[in-house]
Design a protein around this motif. Structure first.
Motif, PDB file in Angstrom:
ATOM      1  N   UNK A   1       0.846  -1.196   0.000  1.00 16.54           N
ATOM      2  CA  UNK A   1       0.000   0.000   0.000  1.00 16.54           C
ATOM      3  C   UNK A   1       0.876   1.239   0.000  1.00 16.54           C
ATOM      4  N   UNK A   2       0.482   2.232  -0.796  1.00 13.07           N
ATOM      5  CA  UNK A   2       1.056   3.565  -0.671  1.00 13.07           C
ATOM      6  C   UNK A   2      -0.049   4.533  -0.298  1.00 13.07           C
ATOM      7  N   UNK A   3       0.163   5.277   0.771  1.00 12.84           N
ATOM      8  CA  UNK A   3      -0.708   6.387   1.113  1.00 12.84           C
ATOM      9  C   UNK A   3       0.015   7.650   0.663  1.00 12.84           C
ATOM     10  N   UNK A   4      -0.547   8.346  -0.310  1.00 10.30           N
ATOM     11  CA  UNK A   4       0.069   9.571  -0.827  1.00 10.30           C
ATOM     12  C   UNK A   4      -0.783  10.767  -0.405  1.00 10.30           C
ATOM     13  N   UNK A   5      -0.262  11.536   0.537  1.00 14.27           N
ATOM     14  CA  UNK A   5      -0.988  12.699   1.028  1.00 14.27           C
ATOM     15  C   UNK A   5      -0.912  13.869   0.052  1.00 14.27           C
ATOM     16  N   UNK A   6      -0.014  13.755  -0.938  1.00 10.15           N
ATOM     17  CA  UNK A   6       0.171  14.799  -1.952  1.00 10.15           C
ATOM     18  C   UNK A   6       0.499  14.101  -3.273  1.00 10.15           C
ATOM     19  N   UNK A   7      -0.120  14.521  -4.398  1.00  9.55           N
ATOM     20  CA  UNK A   7      -0.015  13.756  -5.643  1.00  9.55           C
ATOM     21  C   UNK A   7       1.401  13.555  -6.177  1.00  9.55           C
ATOM     22  N   UNK A   8       2.182  14.628  -6.279  1.00  9.77           N
ATOM     23  CA  UNK A   8       3.500  14.500  -6.903  1.00  9.77           C
ATOM     24  C   UNK A   8       4.443  13.632  -6.077  1.00  9.77           C
ATOM     25  N   UNK A   9       4.185  13.544  -4.756  1.00 10.36           N
ATOM     26  CA  UNK A   9       5.034  12.709  -3.908  1.00 10.36           C
ATOM     27  C   UNK A   9       4.808  11.221  -4.203  1.00 10.36           C
TER      28      UNK A   9
ATOM     29  N   UNK B   1      -2.678   2.198  -4.329  1.00  9.93           N
ATOM     30  CA  UNK B   1      -2.291   3.571  -4.005  1.00  9.93           C
ATOM     31  C   UNK B   1      -3.547   4.352  -3.651  1.00  9.93           C
ATOM     32  N   UNK B   2      -3.561   4.936  -2.463  1.00  9.68           N
ATOM     33  CA  UNK B   2      -4.627   5.850  -2.077  1.00  9.68           C
ATOM     34  C   UNK B   2      -4.035   7.249  -2.126  1.00  9.68           C
ATOM     35  N   UNK B   3      -4.475   8.025  -3.093  1.00 17.77           N
ATOM     36  CA  UNK B   3      -3.841   9.300  -3.410  1.00 17.77           C
ATOM     37  C   UNK B   3      -4.779  10.462  -3.156  1.00 17.77           C
ATOM     38  N   UNK B   4      -4.352  11.376  -2.292  1.00 16.09           N
ATOM     39  CA  UNK B   4      -5.086  12.619  -2.061  1.00 16.09           C
ATOM     40  C   UNK B   4      -4.772  13.573  -3.208  1.00 16.09           C
ATOM     41  N   UNK B   5      -5.797  14.054  -3.898  1.00 16.77           N
ATOM     42  CA  UNK B   5      -5.580  14.854  -5.105  1.00 16.77           C
ATOM     43  C   UNK B   5      -5.261  16.317  -4.826  1.00 16.77           C
ATOM     44  N   UNK B   6      -5.316  16.752  -3.589  1.00 17.46           N
ATOM     45  CA  UNK B   6      -5.027  18.150  -3.244  1.00 17.46           C
ATOM     46  C   UNK B   6      -3.531  18.426  -3.400  1.00 17.46           C
ATOM     47  N   UNK B   7      -3.202  19.324  -4.324  1.00 16.70           N
ATOM     48  CA  UNK B   7      -1.806  19.635  -4.597  1.00 16.70           C
ATOM     49  C   UNK B   7      -1.239  20.608  -3.565  1.00 16.70           C
ATOM     50  N   UNK B   8       0.042  20.475  -3.284  1.00 13.22           N
ATOM     51  CA  UNK B   8       0.802  21.481  -2.545  1.00 13.22           C
ATOM     52  C   UNK B   8       1.936  21.906  -3.468  1.00 13.22           C
ATOM     53  N   UNK B   9       1.822  23.084  -4.016  1.00 15.74           N
ATOM     54  CA  UNK B   9       2.780  23.557  -5.006  1.00 15.74           C
ATOM     55  C   UNK B   9       4.077  23.975  -4.316  1.00 15.74           C
ATOM     56  N   UNK B  10       5.210  23.384  -4.707  1.00 18.49           N
ATOM     57  CA  UNK B  10       6.478  23.714  -4.066  1.00 18.49           C
ATOM     58  C   UNK B  10       6.954  25.125  -4.413  1.00 18.49           C
ATOM     59  N   UNK B  11       7.782  25.724  -3.550  1.00 23.77           N
ATOM     60  CA  UNK B  11       8.279  27.082  -3.786  1.00 23.77           C
ATOM     61  C   UNK B  11       8.980  27.256  -5.126  1.00 23.77           C
ATOM     62  N   UNK B  12       9.658  26.203  -5.600  1.00 23.30           N
ATOM     63  CA  UNK B  12      10.384  26.310  -6.879  1.00 23.30           C
ATOM     64  C   UNK B  12       9.432  26.581  -8.044  1.00 23.30           C
ATOM     65  N   UNK B  13       8.229  26.005  -7.966  1.00 22.72           N
ATOM     66  CA  UNK B  13       7.231  26.231  -9.014  1.00 22.72           C
ATOM     67  C   UNK B  13       6.680  27.646  -8.911  1.00 22.72           C
ATOM     68  N   UNK B  14       6.392  28.064  -7.683  1.00 20.15           N
ATOM     69  CA  UNK B  14       5.879  29.410  -7.448  1.00 20.15           C
ATOM     70  C   UNK B  14       6.874  30.457  -7.945  1.00 20.15           C
ATOM     71  N   UNK B  15       8.164  30.163  -7.753  1.00 19.74           N
ATOM     72  CA  UNK B  15       9.213  31.106  -8.164  1.00 19.74           C
ATOM     73  C   UNK B  15       9.515  31.038  -9.658  1.00 19.74           C
ATOM     74  N   UNK B  16       8.910  30.060 -10.337  1.00 19.40           N
ATOM     75  CA  UNK B  16       9.119  29.946 -11.768  1.00 19.40           C
ATOM     76  C   UNK B  16      10.344  29.153 -12.183  1.00 19.40           C
ATOM     77  N   UNK B  17      10.981  28.485 -11.223  1.00 17.72           N
ATOM     78  CA  UNK B  17      12.191  27.716 -11.542  1.00 17.72           C
ATOM     79  C   UNK B  17      11.923  26.220 -11.658  1.00 17.72           C
TER      80      UNK B  17
END
Length: 201
Positions: free
Chosen positions: A69-77, A91-107
């Motif tokens: 079993x994989x419990x994924x609290x965040x999709x990309x993880x 896989x039980x995957x929570x679809x709520x994204x947490x956008x990392x700072x690198x994406x927010x910064x455009x890198x």
């Protein structure tokens, strides 16, 4: 009996709490349990990977390709740690994204949810994607997302302990002021699996 559960997410989502609840519930059922946290909880927002091994196990880390079993609290993880999956993993995957700072910064970039699910399903068809954070909000607090997912796990996968064991653990380890919230989140997560039973389970 041997059961390998890997819990992944980002710091602040309660991955370590999730593993502790599962481990204590298994112990209440009289089972051997070993847990291991391999990536930091020190940095909020950082990648987190926790292993829970139940039953006839001696080493703390789940070998690659051996997670039941994989419990994924965040999709990309889920994608980051897909090396632990095999064709029979669920896989039980929570679809709520947490956008990392690198994406927010455009890198950096963040893959679309459909891309993540497509890649995971190349490994195993048994991927259940649900907005557990939304269920937690309905229960009273988005911070209970991890407990919602535990309820879903119990509904979708034949765990070697009962929901009553988990309820007992919540009463023991949670601060009094959030016990009712988490019991409600657990129940709502569990009941959500009865209304939608994926064919992949």
């Amino acid at each position: 009996m041997k059961l390998n559960v890997v819990i992944v997410g980002v710091g602040g989502q309660g991955a370590l709490t999730t593993s502790g609840i599962l481990a204590r519930a298994a112990m209440k059922a009289g089972l051997n349990v070993i847990t291991a946290e391999t990536h930091g909880m020190a940095q909020r927002g950082g990648s987190v990977e926790v292993h829970v091994r139940i039953g006839d196990v001696k080493a703390p880390l789940i070998p690659e390709g051996k997670a039941d079993v994989m419990i994924a609290l965040e999709p990309s993880e889920a994608l980051r740690y897909s090396k632990f999956l095999n064709s029979k993993s669920i896989v039980i995957l929570n679809t709520k994204k947490i956008i990392p700072p690198s994406v927010t910064a455009g890198t950096g970039t963040y893959p679309e949810l459909d891309e993540i699910l497509t890649e995971l399903r190349k490994i195993t068809p048994r991927v259940i994607a649900v907005n557990a954070s939304e269920i937690a909000e309905k229960a009273g607090n988005i911070l209970a997302t991890n407990v919602v997912v535990i309820g879903m796990l119990l509904g979708y996968f034949p765990m070697p302990f009962k929901i009553e064991h988990v309820e007992e653990v919540i009463r023991e380890v949670m601060p009094d002021k959030i016990v009712d919230l988490n019991l409600r989140a657990l129940k709502m997560g569990y009941e959500s699996t009865k209304s939608v039973q994926p064919s992949v389970v």
